[in-house]
Design a protein around this motif. Structure first.
Motif, PDB file in Angstrom:
ATOM      1  N   LEU A  37       0.838  -1.191   0.000  1.00 25.50           N
ATOM      2  CA  LEU A  37       0.000   0.000   0.000  1.00 25.50           C
ATOM      3  C   LEU A  37       0.872   1.239   0.000  1.00 25.50           C
ATOM      4  CD1 LEU A  37      -2.905   1.149   0.225  1.00 25.50           C
ATOM      5  CD2 LEU A  37      -2.621   1.078   2.702  1.00 25.50           C
ATOM      6  N   ILE A  38       0.620   2.137  -0.966  1.00 25.44           N
ATOM      7  CA  ILE A  38       1.352   3.396  -1.030  1.00 25.44           C
ATOM      8  C   ILE A  38       0.653   4.439  -0.166  1.00 25.44           C
ATOM      9  CG2 ILE A  38       2.049   5.306  -2.519  1.00 25.44           C
ATOM     10  CD1 ILE A  38       2.155   3.274  -4.839  1.00 25.44           C
ATOM     11  N   ALA A  39      -0.652   4.619  -0.407  1.00 23.71           N
ATOM     12  CA  ALA A  39      -1.373   5.677   0.286  1.00 23.71           C
ATOM     13  C   ALA A  39      -2.873   5.455   0.146  1.00 23.71           C
ATOM     14  CB  ALA A  39      -1.002   7.039  -0.284  1.00 23.71           C
ATOM     15  N   THR A  40      -3.594   6.137   0.998  1.00 28.14           N
ATOM     16  CA  THR A  40      -5.054   6.152   0.984  1.00 28.14           C
ATOM     17  C   THR A  40      -5.507   7.558   0.652  1.00 28.14           C
ATOM     18  OG1 THR A  40      -5.093   4.479   2.694  1.00 28.14           O
ATOM     19  CG2 THR A  40      -7.124   5.718   2.348  1.00 28.14           C
ATOM     20  N   ALA A  41      -6.444   7.663  -0.285  1.00 28.02           N
ATOM     21  CA  ALA A  41      -6.895   8.976  -0.744  1.00 28.02           C
ATOM     22  C   ALA A  41      -8.364   9.166  -0.413  1.00 28.02           C
ATOM     23  CB  ALA A  41      -6.682   9.101  -2.251  1.00 28.02           C
ATOM     24  N   ASN A  42      -8.646  10.114   0.455  1.00 27.47           N
ATOM     25  CA  ASN A  42     -10.023  10.508   0.770  1.00 27.47           C
ATOM     26  C   ASN A  42     -10.350  11.805   0.043  1.00 27.47           C
ATOM     27  OD1 ASN A  42     -10.422   8.377   2.450  1.00 27.47           O
ATOM     28  ND2 ASN A  42      -9.970   9.488   4.315  1.00 27.47           N
ATOM     29  N   GLN A  43     -11.556  11.915  -0.443  1.00 31.44           N
ATOM     30  CA  GLN A  43     -11.956  13.131  -1.130  1.00 31.44           C
ATOM     31  C   GLN A  43     -11.993  14.295  -0.170  1.00 31.44           C
ATOM     32  OE1 GLN A  43     -15.153  14.913  -1.088  1.00 31.44           O
ATOM     33  NE2 GLN A  43     -14.506  16.305  -2.687  1.00 31.44           N
ATOM     34  N   GLY A  44     -11.355  15.391  -0.559  1.00 35.59           N
ATOM     35  CA  GLY A  44     -11.385  16.608   0.237  1.00 35.59           C
ATOM     36  C   GLY A  44     -10.338  16.703   1.310  1.00 35.59           C
ATOM     37  N   SER A  45      -9.427  15.751   1.364  1.00 40.84           N
ATOM     38  CA  SER A  45      -8.367  15.832   2.360  1.00 40.84           C
ATOM     39  C   SER A  45      -7.069  15.318   1.761  1.00 40.84           C
ATOM     40  CB  SER A  45      -8.728  15.035   3.619  1.00 40.84           C
ATOM     41  OG  SER A  45      -8.862  13.667   3.307  1.00 40.84           O
ATOM     42  N   GLU A  46      -5.983  15.582   2.445  1.00 43.19           N
ATOM     43  CA  GLU A  46      -4.679  15.108   1.984  1.00 43.19           C
ATOM     44  C   GLU A  46      -4.612  13.585   2.080  1.00 43.19           C
ATOM     45  OE1 GLU A  46      -3.099  18.646   0.825  1.00 43.19           O
ATOM     46  OE2 GLU A  46      -1.965  16.777   0.861  1.00 43.19           O
ATOM     47  N   ALA A  47      -3.908  12.999   1.156  1.00 42.96           N
ATOM     48  CA  ALA A  47      -3.734  11.545   1.188  1.00 42.96           C
ATOM     49  C   ALA A  47      -2.879  11.147   2.383  1.00 42.96           C
ATOM     50  CB  ALA A  47      -3.084  11.070  -0.106  1.00 42.96           C
ATOM     51  N   THR A  48      -3.118   9.948   2.861  1.00 38.85           N
ATOM     52  CA  THR A  48      -2.344   9.398   3.971  1.00 38.85           C
ATOM     53  C   THR A  48      -1.356   8.388   3.415  1.00 38.85           C
ATOM     54  OG1 THR A  48      -4.229   9.650   5.465  1.00 38.85           O
ATOM     55  CG2 THR A  48      -2.454   8.165   6.147  1.00 38.85           C
ATOM     56  N   TYR A  49      -0.075   8.636   3.630  1.00 37.23           N
ATOM     57  CA  TYR A  49       0.972   7.807   3.054  1.00 37.23           C
ATOM     58  C   TYR A  49       1.476   6.774   4.061  1.00 37.23           C
ATOM     59  CZ  TYR A  49       1.040  10.919  -0.925  1.00 37.23           C
ATOM     60  OH  TYR A  49       0.676  11.623  -2.047  1.00 37.23           O
TER      61      TYR A  49
END
Lengths: 114, 118
Positions: free
Chosen positions: B45-57
């Motif tokens: 897993l590289i990162a998680t992307a939520n709409q409207g917020s910064e991605a979590t790496y």
């Protein structure tokens, strides 16, 4: 921390023969268990999953897996394979609460021979 | 289950350049995930992307190298920046199929982007 071990990197088997792909996991807390298949040049497709209940889980394409808590295993089986089952198979775990992350095994390449 | 369209399916790039990978989902999803599959290895897993917020790496991945955009609930991009041959991998996006009281259904994956850096 969780970990997943797929003991066999490659499994050759003749068409119509049975196959078992092995998966063992390590975790100090409860986990959910998954098997995914990746056909050549494609993404991953969910084969089956164990969340709770019966330890024998049936999935798509005639595959099944059995959750064995005492042996921390989740081996994948098919009684009779076809050429079209040739693919990479990944075992994965995720925690039952808190994080959504998957931990994947290194994969087993199943090659079905005519 | 969700259907994911991922582009490009493959590319060969020169070192030092950047590539942006697009992932389009046919339904609205809260979280989208980006994975890397290095040759002969499993998915990471590289990162998680939520709409409207910064991605979590995840550990070992940084925003400067893998900037992610998530402008709406059906779309995300991953950029691989300043590429080197070590970045040669398959990159996959993924979404969660659904969530029940006892756990998630599993994830749907895109068909992947096979990147070769020369």
């Amino acid at each position: 921390a969780q970990s997943v071990t797929q003991l066999d990197s490659q499994v050759p088997v003749f068409e119509e023969a049975p196959v078992e792909l092995r998966c063992n996991y390590s975790s100090s807390v409860s986990v959910y268990l998954f098997w995914y298949v990746q056909y050549p040049n494609q993404g991953l497709q969910l084969l089956l999953k164990y969340l709770s209940g019966s330890t024998l889980v049936k999935g798509i394409n005639g595959f099944e897996a059995e959750f064995n808590k005492s042996q921390t295993s989740f081996h994948l089986r098919k009684p009779s394979v076809h050429i079209s089952d040739t693919a990479e198979y990944f075992c994965a775990v995720s925690l039952t609460s808190g994080t959504y992350k998957y931990i994947f095994g290194t994969g087993t390449r199943l090659k079905v021979l005519a | 289950s969700a259907v994911i369209s991922q582009k490009p399916s493959r590319d060969i790039c020169q070192r030092g350049t950047s590539l942006t990978i697009q992932c389009q989902v046919d339904s609205q999803v809260t979280m989208m995930f980006w994975y890397r599959q290095q040759p002969g290895q499993s998915l990471t897993l590289i990162a998680t992307a939520n709409q409207g917020s910064e991605a979590t790496y995840e550990s070992g991945f940084v925003i400067d190298k893998f900037p992610i955009s998530r402008p709406n609930l059906t779309f995300s991009t991953l950029t691989v920046s300043n590429m080197s041959p070590e970045d040669s991998s398959i990159y996959l996006c993924s979404v969660e199929e659904g969530w029940t009281g006892i756990g998630n259904y599993g994830y749907t994956f895109g068909s992947g982007t096979r990147l070769t850096v020369v």
